[in-house]
Write an enzyme that holds these catalytic residues in place. Structure first.
Site: not given
Length: 631
Positions: A357, A382, A386
């Protein structure tokens, strides 16, 4: 990733119900009961997905999966299912809107509640929401109320309490270290102190959860603890005023040599950039001219913090990352807003399969702009962002709102068609790091091949492939080392050592960490002591095996094996000793000196960094990397 809470105000249920009607839902219940809260919660979770998910969700599948999971969790085996609102064959049921979904869920909920009054409807609602989220990507999830507070603290970078790291050893709360500058540290509480009472009530037998509940509290509140200190006859009473306790995201920072600084970041929380810049400032005072940034095992965090860290390595106006979604409000292109503090310093980024991420955003920007070397193993993969939304009962849902793309246009998200558990464990199925990267590259279609600014080929669809791959060291057996960690032998032996000899050790070493780091060695009696402790806890030395072998809870090792690998156990004990005396940030220099092959390898690559700089400036043509098919 970037987490933004939408807080629902604590209004009268009338306004909540009015909000439901506004979205096309006609609720049956008219009073503020647990049933109303549960139904409201289900609606909020569903609405968060429909309004914010990065692509169109399948409402029909969301609803049916939520009902199936709720029905599976029902404890009343006598409850009729066939032909009722909870019939999971869904004959004639087709969900085309939120109104359809909520109306059908409400019927199912009330059917269970009315016909099986002993069922825990809050638990069943949570199961339904989890079922709903299982139809989405693996990073969209439901977070229970009891977990939400801890997650909030981790991302805020602080909590309120007394400021100690502890372990419960033999039913007693044992201070591992007092957090530097915290209220306990200021009062003189130190490693090895046993907390035997809290507010004059015995604390013997407390679980970890009980300790946290009793010692954490609002800033400014006071708590009395009674401490038993090794080699001190009488207990010592402390009245501690609780305060904000930092949860540091920079694990450690120190100089690797006279010009190379090292910074390790464990996650990207609200305080990460500030911590990072403080570490940079201190290292520059010590002569840092180049930097190793360690992002291994860093799962990500705030998007804004990843951008803030990345822009420190670039001049103003450099593209760092972009985000794309079906919702235009979540689309964005992010450029460095200033000339970074480190824009001229050579940089190496360490990554592995645990780097995800936000870590991949930073390393992707560095790689795409040929700004520095990426070293280690292929990252997690990733590429989703979110956002977190709080529900009526203080639980939360985390919804994927967009994909992110590196400056070259790469989406590094790995496939998630396998499902959540297989997706999460994919990294453990990866072969040797070199083989894994080569196999991944061999199967990347042309559509997922991209070019850096200097024309090097990079890849999308499955994480960041490092410029230099460093496989794990498989030449040394780690059985005894891992067994000692599992059985807490290193920790317990060090704790006993400090109980008995802590004052003498502190007098000799406490003000000379570098001397300890470079010259301290365990005497043979201590090596023999930890060996005996390991044997007490299940290590069996025998001539019946030729290599280490687990059997039940015991580890069988051949004669002489412990002596061959004892330096690993000794190294772990030395690092643990540093942690308990000086704090966690001093654990890493010791551990890295002894165990970190990737860090050692990276320190041989500064010539490659210079070649990359020349390549990026158009002054040279050079191959960069140790994969055969990399340019």
């Amino acid at each position: 990733m970037h987490l933004k809470k939408i807080l629902y105000p604590n209004l009268l249920i009338l306004f909540i119900l009015a909000a439901l009607r506004f979205t096309g839902v006609d609720p049956v219940l008219q009073t503020e009961t647990d049933d109303t809260k549960n139904l409201t919660k289900y609606h909020q979770a569903q609405r968060s997905i429909v309004a914010n998910y990065f692509r169109e969700p399948d409402l029909n599948n969301m609803y049916k999966t939520s009902i199936k999971r709720m029905v599976k969790a029902i404890k009343d085996s006598t409850l009729l299912v066939d032909g009722t609102p909870i019939d999971t064959t869904f004959q004639g049921v087709q969900i085309n809107s939120i109104r359809d979904s909520f109306s059908n869920f409400e019927k199912a909920y009330l059917y269970i509640s009315n016909n099986s009054p002993e069922e825990n409807m809050t638990r069943l609602t949570e199961e339904a929401i989890k079922g709903m989220f299982s139809t989405l990507d693996p990073h969209s999830m439901y977070i229970e109320p009891e977990d939400n507070e801890q997650i909030q603290a981790e991302f805020a970078g602080k909590f309120q309490g007394i400021g100690v790291q502890f372990q419960v050893i033999k039913d007693t709360i044992t201070v591992v270290t007092a957090i530097s500058g915290g209220p306990s540290d200021q009062l003189g509480i130190r490693s090895g102190d046993r907390i035997i009472a809290i507010e004059d009530s015995s604390a013997i037998g407390f679980t970890n959860e009980m300790v946290v509940n009793r010692l954490r509290g609002e800033k400014g509140s006071k708590v009395k603890v009674t401490v038993k200190r090794p080699n001190v006859k009488q207990p010592i009473n402390f009245v501690i005023t609780r305060d904000d306790i930092p949860l540091y995201t920079v694990d450690t920072s120190y100089m690797l040599d006279d010009k190379t600084g090292y910074i390790k970041i464990n996650r990207f929380a609200a305080t990460t950039h500030d911590e990072f810049m403080q570490a940079v400032e201190e290292l520059e005072k010590e002569g840092m001219e180049r930097i190793v940034l360690d992002l291994r095992g860093n799962p990500g965090g705030y998007l804004s913090q990843a951008i803030a860290i990345a822009e420190e390595f670039f001049p103003r106006g450099t593209e760092l990352v972009s985000t794309k979604s079906k919702n235009s409000r979540f689309n964005g292109e992010y450029f460095s807003r200033k000339d970074g503090e480190l824009k001229e310093e050579p940089v190496i980024i360490l990554v592995d399969e645990g780097a995800a991420s936000a870590s991949e955003i930073v390393s992707g920007a560095i790689q795409d702009h040929d700004r520095g070397l990426i070293v280690g193993k292929r990252t997690f993969g990733k590429g989703l962002v979110q956002q977190q939304y709080e529900l009526v009962d203080k639980s939360s849902v985390r919804v994927t709102i967009s994909r992110y793309y590196t400056p070259s246009g790469r989406l590094i998200q790995k496939p998630f068609v396998e499902g959540g558990e297989q997706y999460a464990y994919e990294i453990y199925r990866r072969d040797n790091a070199m083989n894994d990267a080569s196999e991944f590259i061999d199967h990347v279609p042309d559509s997922l091949k991209y070019s850096t600014d200097a024309g090097r080929t990079v890849y999308g669809g499955g994480g960041i492939v490092p410029d230099y791959i460093v496989p794990s060291d498989t030449t040394t057996s780690a059985y005894v080392f891992n067994f000692s960690i599992r059985e807490r032998a290193s920790f317990d032996y060090v704790r006993s050592f400090l109980d008995e000899q802590g004052d003498a050790f502190r007098n000799e070493w406490e003000n000379n960490f570098e001397g300890f780091r470079n010259t301290f060695k365990w005497e043979q009696k201590h090596v023999d002591g930890v060996k005996s402790l390991l044997m007490e806890r299940g290590m069996v030395i025998t001539d019946t095996v030729s290599s280490p072998k687990f059997q039940n809870d015991s580890l069988f090792v051949p004669n002489g094996h412990f002596e061959e690998i004892s330096y690993l156990v000794e190294g772990r004990m030395k690092a643990e000793l540093a942690r308990q005396i000086w704090g966690m940030q001093y654990f890493y220099p010791i551990a890295n000196d002894i165990f970190d092959k990737t860090l050692k390898e990276s320190m041989t690559l500064w010539d490659a960094v210079a070649r990359l700089e020349a390549l990026a400036s158009g002054k040279a043509e050079a191959n960069i990397g140790n994969l055969q098919n990399q340019n």
